[in-house]
Design a protein around this motif. Sequence first.
Motif, PDB file in Angstrom:
ATOM      1  N   ARG A 109       0.831  -1.208   0.000  1.00  0.00           N
ATOM      2  CA  ARG A 109       0.000   0.000   0.000  1.00  0.00           C
ATOM      3  C   ARG A 109       0.866   1.259   0.000  1.00  0.00           C
ATOM      4  NH1 ARG A 109      -1.084   3.438   3.810  1.00  0.00           N
ATOM      5  NH2 ARG A 109      -0.362   2.035   5.455  1.00  0.00           N
ATOM      6  N   ASN A 139      -7.997   0.546   3.484  1.00  0.00           N
ATOM      7  CA  ASN A 139      -6.640   0.658   4.021  1.00  0.00           C
ATOM      8  C   ASN A 139      -5.982   1.985   3.659  1.00  0.00           C
ATOM      9  OD1 ASN A 139      -7.034  -1.909   4.910  1.00  0.00           O
ATOM     10  ND2 ASN A 139      -5.506  -2.878   3.609  1.00  0.00           N
ATOM     11  N   ASP A 195      -1.298  -7.626   3.200  1.00  0.00           N
ATOM     12  CA  ASP A 195      -2.161  -6.469   2.925  1.00  0.00           C
ATOM     13  C   ASP A 195      -2.780  -5.902   4.203  1.00  0.00           C
ATOM     14  OD1 ASP A 195      -1.704  -6.181   0.263  1.00  0.00           O
ATOM     15  OD2 ASP A 195      -3.500  -7.221  -0.406  1.00  0.00           O
ATOM     16  N   GLU A 196      -2.001  -5.859   5.256  1.00  0.00           N
ATOM     17  CA  GLU A 196      -2.409  -5.258   6.525  1.00  0.00           C
ATOM     18  C   GLU A 196      -3.639  -5.928   7.135  1.00  0.00           C
ATOM     19  OE1 GLU A 196      -1.385  -0.676   6.233  1.00  0.00           O
ATOM     20  OE2 GLU A 196      -2.358  -1.331   4.371  1.00  0.00           O
ATOM     21  N   THR A 222      -6.135  -4.646  10.269  1.00  0.00           N
ATOM     22  CA  THR A 222      -7.585  -4.507  10.096  1.00  0.00           C
ATOM     23  C   THR A 222      -8.330  -5.366  11.105  1.00  0.00           C
ATOM     24  OG1 THR A 222      -7.319  -4.076   7.739  1.00  0.00           O
ATOM     25  CG2 THR A 222      -9.498  -4.797   8.479  1.00  0.00           C
TER      26      THR A 222
END
Length: 308
Positions: free
Chosen positions: A130, A151, A199-200, A204
């Motif tokens: 990201r 995000n 992707d985090e 999250t």
Amino acid sequence: MAISFKQIRYFVSTAESGQVSQAAVALSISQSAITTAIKDLEVELGATLFTRSPQGMELTAAGRALLFHAYEVLAKVDEMTAINLPGSNLEGVLRVAASYTVIGYYLPHHLGRLQRSFPNLEIQLFELTREAIEEGLLENRYDLAVILTANTNNPYLSKETHLSSKRRLWVPARHRLLSLPSVGLKEIAEEPYIMLTVDEAAHTSLKYWSNTPYRPSVRLRTSSVEATRSLVANGQGVAILSDMVHRPWSLEGRRIETIDIADPVPAMDLGVAWNPTVAFTPAMNAFRDYFREAHHIPIGRQRDHAAE
């Protein structure tokens, strides 16, 4: 009676979800319509396609063989009905950045459609984190990005959400939680948990866990969706992941069931991001409009907004 396309769609949706109720929700039809269609299909083929149990619908050997051919039928129909936006003679190069999850589980299908609609448009794809995507858009190294929009909160970028993929609990077949009338984060916290980090996802996840007094009992952190899938299917833990990355079978052929979560868990939102200071080219407009049409978002409706 000939086999209908509707029967194939209903069969595939039930096979993927493992439950008639979930297939009915996904297709926005009644459970009885799916049940009738599958029964008629079984009569037409002279074979039992599912083993029915309180835990759901499990494919028989005949069902698994049919599913392979059903996917081929749906792919051919999809090609025949591919979206054709105006300007199929569009030429040029479009630089598109995307994250791991987007490239792995979302973009390939759409890239095929875009290539058929715009055969003279070269789409150069870049897989990035990201942070790298945001930096690249601001420095004009990329024209557009397809991202997990929740995000991205960069105030200098604009974004538009096109798809919300519901997050559910993944459990192996015959797991004890399948028998409960309701499953929330309290019950999930009692189970060993597989925490996806790509992707985090972990960041999250902790956001919605932090709104409760419960915490996941993490057995393993992994950046691999396939590792998570296999670990869950083999009874090593449970996981909360989106429908977009869900598959009903692990690589070893073991079943993975999903459960709706009683507590609030945000969906995984996907969409397009761009640098608002850059003028849109015809190629950029065509790319964004394709996704708007693909997800039934009126192209004339202004949904652009700066990320806050």
